[in-house]
Design a protein around this motif. Structure first.
Motif, PDB file in Angstrom:
ATOM      1  N   LEU A  66      -9.608   2.663  55.647  1.00  0.00           N
ATOM      2  CA  LEU A  66      -9.678   2.402  57.248  1.00  0.00           C
ATOM      3  C   LEU A  66      -8.416   1.594  57.531  1.00  0.00           C
ATOM      4  CD1 LEU A  66     -13.555   2.255  57.444  1.00  0.00           C
ATOM      5  CD2 LEU A  66     -11.981   4.211  57.601  1.00  0.00           C
ATOM      6  N   PRO A  67      -7.829   1.589  58.435  1.00  0.00           N
ATOM      7  CA  PRO A  67      -6.586   0.705  58.706  1.00  0.00           C
ATOM      8  C   PRO A  67      -6.832  -0.336  59.366  1.00  0.00           C
ATOM      9  CG  PRO A  67      -6.687   2.563  60.354  1.00  0.00           C
ATOM     10  CD  PRO A  67      -7.782   2.970  59.456  1.00  0.00           C
ATOM     11  N   ARG A  68      -7.864  -0.578  60.208  1.00  0.00           N
ATOM     12  CA  ARG A  68      -8.217  -1.832  60.939  1.00  0.00           C
ATOM     13  C   ARG A  68      -9.286  -2.772  60.141  1.00  0.00           C
ATOM     14  NH1 ARG A  68      -5.236  -3.518  65.983  1.00  0.00           N
ATOM     15  NH2 ARG A  68      -3.787  -1.924  66.204  1.00  0.00           N
ATOM     16  N   THR A  69     -10.047  -2.351  59.398  1.00  0.00           N
ATOM     17  CA  THR A  69     -11.067  -3.136  58.687  1.00  0.00           C
ATOM     18  C   THR A  69     -10.222  -4.134  57.467  1.00  0.00           C
ATOM     19  OG1 THR A  69     -11.250  -1.435  56.960  1.00  0.00           O
ATOM     20  CG2 THR A  69     -12.978  -1.149  58.830  1.00  0.00           C
ATOM     21  N   HIS A  70     -10.934  -5.083  57.224  1.00  0.00           N
ATOM     22  CA  HIS A  70     -10.489  -5.882  56.227  1.00  0.00           C
ATOM     23  C   HIS A  70     -10.477  -5.450  54.755  1.00  0.00           C
ATOM     24  CE1 HIS A  70     -11.755  -9.012  59.323  1.00  0.00           C
ATOM     25  NE2 HIS A  70     -10.926  -8.475  59.935  1.00  0.00           N
ATOM     26  N   GLY A  71     -11.202  -4.669  54.455  1.00  0.00           N
ATOM     27  CA  GLY A  71     -11.239  -4.232  53.261  1.00  0.00           C
ATOM     28  C   GLY A  71     -12.201  -2.792  52.912  1.00  0.00           C
ATOM     29  N   THR A  72     -11.791  -1.690  52.292  1.00  0.00           N
ATOM     30  CA  THR A  72     -12.663  -0.504  52.509  1.00  0.00           C
ATOM     31  C   THR A  72     -12.202  -0.142  50.727  1.00  0.00           C
ATOM     32  OG1 THR A  72     -10.860   0.854  53.070  1.00  0.00           O
ATOM     33  CG2 THR A  72     -12.881   0.161  54.450  1.00  0.00           C
ATOM     34  N   GLN A  78     -21.848   9.645  46.711  1.00  0.00           N
ATOM     35  CA  GLN A  78     -20.822   9.051  47.513  1.00  0.00           C
ATOM     36  C   GLN A  78     -21.102   8.010  48.505  1.00  0.00           C
ATOM     37  OE1 GLN A  78     -17.860  11.266  50.328  1.00  0.00           O
ATOM     38  NE2 GLN A  78     -16.491  11.015  48.761  1.00  0.00           N
ATOM     39  N   VAL A  79     -20.354   6.689  48.446  1.00  0.00           N
ATOM     40  CA  VAL A  79     -20.690   5.543  49.066  1.00  0.00           C
ATOM     41  C   VAL A  79     -19.463   4.950  49.599  1.00  0.00           C
ATOM     42  CG1 VAL A  79     -21.670   3.222  49.018  1.00  0.00           C
ATOM     43  CG2 VAL A  79     -23.009   5.191  48.011  1.00  0.00           C
ATOM     44  N   MET A  80     -19.322   4.526  50.740  1.00  0.00           N
ATOM     45  CA  MET A  80     -18.222   3.817  51.276  1.00  0.00           C
ATOM     46  C   MET A  80     -18.506   2.547  51.773  1.00  0.00           C
ATOM     47  SD  MET A  80     -15.211   4.716  54.234  1.00  0.00           S
ATOM     48  CE  MET A  80     -16.253   4.628  55.548  1.00  0.00           C
ATOM     49  N   VAL A 108     -21.036  -3.838  54.202  1.00  0.00           N
ATOM     50  CA  VAL A 108     -21.874  -2.653  54.692  1.00  0.00           C
ATOM     51  C   VAL A 108     -21.445  -1.466  53.838  1.00  0.00           C
ATOM     52  CG1 VAL A 108     -22.556  -1.279  56.582  1.00  0.00           C
ATOM     53  CG2 VAL A 108     -21.879  -3.845  57.018  1.00  0.00           C
ATOM     54  N   SER A 109     -22.358  -0.935  53.123  1.00  0.00           N
ATOM     55  CA  SER A 109     -22.370   0.342  52.330  1.00  0.00           C
ATOM     56  C   SER A 109     -22.957   1.464  52.994  1.00  0.00           C
ATOM     57  CB  SER A 109     -23.221   0.227  50.804  1.00  0.00           C
ATOM     58  OG  SER A 109     -22.300  -0.813  50.135  1.00  0.00           O
ATOM     59  N   GLU A 110     -22.155   2.338  53.579  1.00  0.00           N
ATOM     60  CA  GLU A 110     -22.381   3.666  53.885  1.00  0.00           C
ATOM     61  C   GLU A 110     -22.556   4.769  53.067  1.00  0.00           C
ATOM     62  OE1 GLU A 110     -23.251   3.505  57.187  1.00  0.00           O
ATOM     63  OE2 GLU A 110     -21.983   1.878  58.148  1.00  0.00           O
ATOM     64  N   THR A 116     -17.467  -3.594  45.148  1.00  0.00           N
ATOM     65  CA  THR A 116     -16.280  -4.237  44.269  1.00  0.00           C
ATOM     66  C   THR A 116     -15.089  -3.647  44.760  1.00  0.00           C
ATOM     67  OG1 THR A 116     -17.669  -4.496  42.291  1.00  0.00           O
ATOM     68  CG2 THR A 116     -15.487  -4.248  41.867  1.00  0.00           C
ATOM     69  N   LEU A 117     -14.869  -2.406  44.923  1.00  0.00           N
ATOM     70  CA  LEU A 117     -13.615  -1.959  45.447  1.00  0.00           C
ATOM     71  C   LEU A 117     -13.090  -2.633  46.577  1.00  0.00           C
ATOM     72  CD1 LEU A 117     -14.034   1.923  44.348  1.00  0.00           C
ATOM     73  CD2 LEU A 117     -12.279   0.425  43.627  1.00  0.00           C
ATOM     74  N   ALA A 118     -14.271  -2.686  47.780  1.00  0.00           N
ATOM     75  CA  ALA A 118     -13.973  -3.321  49.209  1.00  0.00           C
ATOM     76  C   ALA A 118     -13.165  -4.564  49.003  1.00  0.00           C
ATOM     77  CB  ALA A 118     -15.223  -3.264  49.883  1.00  0.00           C
ATOM     78  N   LEU A 119     -14.145  -5.482  48.135  1.00  0.00           N
ATOM     79  CA  LEU A 119     -13.853  -6.829  48.107  1.00  0.00           C
ATOM     80  C   LEU A 119     -12.272  -6.822  47.476  1.00  0.00           C
ATOM     81  CD1 LEU A 119     -17.285  -8.058  46.363  1.00  0.00           C
ATOM     82  CD2 LEU A 119     -16.397  -8.924  48.883  1.00  0.00           C
ATOM     83  N   LEU A 120     -12.329  -6.087  46.577  1.00  0.00           N
ATOM     84  CA  LEU A 120     -10.629  -6.228  45.941  1.00  0.00           C
ATOM     85  C   LEU A 120      -9.569  -5.955  46.898  1.00  0.00           C
ATOM     86  CD1 LEU A 120     -11.577  -4.693  42.351  1.00  0.00           C
ATOM     87  CD2 LEU A 120     -11.059  -7.178  42.776  1.00  0.00           C
ATOM     88  N   ASP A 121     -10.176  -4.821  47.804  1.00  0.00           N
ATOM     89  CA  ASP A 121      -9.125  -4.387  48.551  1.00  0.00           C
ATOM     90  C   ASP A 121      -8.969  -5.543  49.862  1.00  0.00           C
ATOM     91  OD1 ASP A 121      -7.637  -2.302  49.898  1.00  0.00           O
ATOM     92  OD2 ASP A 121      -9.100  -2.105  51.480  1.00  0.00           O
TER      93      ASP A 121
END
Length: 701
Positions: free
Chosen positions: A331-337, A346-348, A425-427, A444-449
């Protein structure tokens, strides 16, 4: 008649009082541990509820703020809907008790645990779990297997039973173990990367400690327990069971052996339609019985396939994980995904960074007042291909979010290392088994991103169990999918890093787990976790060095604590002026740390300079660029810092003689001045002459 029974657990008195209060409840008890007191009331309906295919047990954990001497905040001034912690505690009470009721029992049962008094050294949730089991055992409700519950801490390699508040702060492990006389019923754990063998031994330590509480409940039942009701248990009619089994068994077996999920589901629809057509006229009013029989046949087939034939519904080996993929930066405008896919699960997860003022304020029975790291979990109907109304998060969503939060909490950097509030937030986009552990991986992926400097990546996996009816045979399987969870006996979720375990949650549908099963599940989970961590590292090995351009930047400045009042100003006037002029967010700590958050660097620099000027002390010998604010016949008053003025005497206005002040300066002029003296009353004397000489000297040098 009032009855009292006492025992010692962990060096403290555990006491139950029965028969004194709640005369109209089936059973009402007061249970205390130290000065913590919980009232438990249990009741059941006289008749089974018709038209349902489940056991209608409800558990409520009622927090009362008077128990800790607090008046609720807000306008209403009374307790409202349950807090997240209340919901989590109610779920923890439910899980070990539900499997111990008779199979086919359909009477409504309600357990209400009301927290009456809290001593922080003695956790009320642990006491409530013991109280719920005790009240059920003493009641006439057909519940006859006592469950003991303890918490276990770990300090310097030593296991601590029911740790005090001070011990909990030092402990690297927060473990809850529920057990009967023979087996472990429930495990809930959070830990600071605990080695597998250490965790296994901690669970065994907790199991042994539970035995004192189990014996205490058995003694209470013998002394003053009510005679148990003979329950009316649901069972399909034998005639229908024989007919449906004879007609449908082979078709269902053929169907359940199809490894492709979509093809299996399509075939299952066809088979169920044939069954319905076959028996619709003969048994028009027994559709619920037929559905129950079909479910039982499916369950027997799948369990036999796993336990005796050593085959899984999708053809995997018992320790094999479904195909995994990882992506970041979607996602281009979020801080990390982070997008994590395991088979058809599947979870985002989306990470958001905020100011320290964005912390969640807690109004509960504990001493914790706020938290700066939050994890929320959403499970919409489309994740299972269903159509349902959209409502707020239910107990399941809250529980799964808390579990993932617990898994990552030990890895989150401190406020000093990373001065941000963090929300994940996990969707759930698709669900076919263990979405809670997929959310750990996605997070974990979102935090690293997002560039959050976590200690290490974390991952989670769910282990399953299949047992024979007499529990003599058992098989542990890795990465359970929906079908195996639905027909299996256990959901054993383990999350952690390559170093060790950070969280465990165990649900069981049978009368408990053996020590062998627990060991196999924990060790199997480690093997699977390391495999998943390799996949995560192949996608993103470490936190990004740069935050998202849309994430705020945090800057820190230290001021003297006594200057905090100056920075805030009367009624917040000063600090609000800085915020209005610069557009930044400002958070102030009691020790004088000031955090400035802004997406615009120049604005942050301006705010930091304003704060520095407001709070730094004027020092003799330093040169300042000041503003003339007032002129008199004997000199000029110059503001050198916000709110700090000094006098430049006429004799100090220039290097040559000055006849009139107005010949040299006017109100509003900015001039360089040097502090020559600060008297004992705090009055500042300035010299423009000395500042000019110092500047000339620097230019010559």
């Amino acid at each position: 008649m009032s009855h009292v029974l006492e025992t010692m657990v962990g060096g403290r008195k555990l006491k139950v009082e029965y028969g004194k209060t709640g005369m109209l409840s089936n059973c009402a008890i007061f249970m205390s541990y130290g000065d913590t007191v919980v009232m438990v009331n249990v009741n059941a309906s006289e008749k089974p509820r018709e038209g349902i295919d489940f056991f209608p047990l409800s558990v409520e954990y009622e927090e009362r703020l008077y128990s800790v001497g607090k008046i609720p905040g807000g306008f209403i001034k009374r307790e409202g809907k349950p807090s997240e912690k209340s919901i989590l505690h109610a779920r923890a009470i439910d899980r070990p008790l539900r499997p111990l009721f008779p199979k086919g029992y359909r009477n409504d049962v309600q357990i209400i645990c009301t927290i009456m008094s809290v001593e922080q050294d003695n956790a009320p949730d642990i006491l409530a779990m013991n109280g719920a089991s005790m009240a059920l055992c003493l009641s006439s409700i057909p519940f006859t297997t006592p469950v003991g519950t303890v918490s276990v801490g770990l300090i310097d390699g030593e296991y601590i039973l029911n740790p005090t508040e001070e011990q909990r702060d030092k402990s690297t492990l927060n473990l809850t173990v529920c057990a009967t006389k023979e087996r472990v019923m429930m495990i809930e754990a959070g830990g600071d990367e605990i080695p597998e063998e250490t965790m296994i031994n901690a669970i065994k330590f907790g199991f042994d400690a539970c035995q004192t509480i189990v014996k205490f409940q058995e003694e209470a039942m013998k002394q003053f327990g009510k005679e148990k009701d003979i329950p009316e248990l649901y069972h399909p009619k034998e005639e229908i069971e024989e007919a449906v089994t004879q007609f449908a068994f082979d078709m269902l077996k053929e169907t359940m052996y199809i490894t492709d999920r979509e093809k299996r589901n399509e075939k299952l629809k066809e088979v169920k339609a044939k069954i319905s057509d076959e028996f619709a006229e003969k048994y028009p009013d027994d559709g619920a019985d037929i559905d129950e029989i079909v479910y039982t046949i499916q369950k027997k087939i799948v369990r036999n396939m796993l336990l005796n034939e050593h085959k899984r519904p999708d053809g995997r080996a018992f320790d094999e994980i479904r195909p995994i993929s990882c992506e970041v930066g979607l996602l281009p405008r979020t801080h990390g995904t982070g997008l994590f896919t395991r088979g058809l699960t599947q979870v985002m997860t989306v990470a958001t960074l905020g100011s320290l003022g964005d912390v969640q304020v807690l109004d509960g029975l504990g001493t914790e007042e706020s938290k700066r790291y939050m994890h929320h979990y959403n499970f919409p109907a489309y994740s299972t291909g269903e159509v349902k109304p959209l409502r707020g998060p239910g107990r399941r969503e809250i529980g799964h979010g808390a579990l993932a939060e617990k898994a990552l909490e030990p890895l989150i950097p401190s406020e000093e290392e990373f001065p941000y509030t963090i929300r994940l937030v996990s969707e759930v986009l698709s669900s076919n088994g263990s979405t809670s552990q997929a959310s750990v991986c996605g997070s974990t992926l979102a935090l690293l991103d997002a560039g959050v400097p976590i200690k290490r990546p974390a991952a989670g996996i769910a282990m399953g169990l299949i047992t024979s009816e007499d529990l003599s045979k058992e098989a542990v399987i890795t990465d359970i999918q929906g079908l195996e969870d639905f027909f299996g006996d256990m959901d054993f979720k383990v999350a952690g890093t390559e170093k060790g375990i950070t969280s465990i949650q165990v649900d069981t549908k049978i009368h408990g787990l053996s020590q062998t099963c627990i060991r196999d599940a924990i060790n199997g989970a480690r093997k699977a976790r390391l495999f998943i961590l390799d996949k995560i590292k192949n996608c993103i090995a470490k936190p990004k060095e740069e935050l998202s351009p849309y994430a705020p930047r945090a800057y820190t400045i230290n001021i003297a604590p006594e200057k905090i009042r100056t920075l805030i100003g009367t009624g917040g006037k000063t600090i609000n002026k800085i915020i209005d002029e610069t557009g930044v967010k400002i958070d102030i700590k009691e020790d004088g740390k000031v955090f400035v958050l802004s997406t615009d660097g120049p604005s942050a620099s301006k705010a930091l300079k304003m704060i520095d000027n407001l709070t730094k002390d004027v020092k003799v010998g330093e040169v300042y660029l000041g503003k003339v604010v007032k002129i008199t016949n004997f000199g000029a008053f110059v503001e050198i810092l916000p709110g700090k003025e000094g006098l430049v005497h006429i004799s100090k206005l220039d290097v040559s003689r000055v006849e009139k002040v107005e010949d040299i300066v006017s109100v509003g002029d900015e001039i360089l001045v040097k502090v020559t003296d600060i008297d004992n009353q705090g009055r500042i004397n300035l010299s423009r002459k000395d500042a000019i000489k110092e500047q000339e000297k620097e230019e010559k040098d």
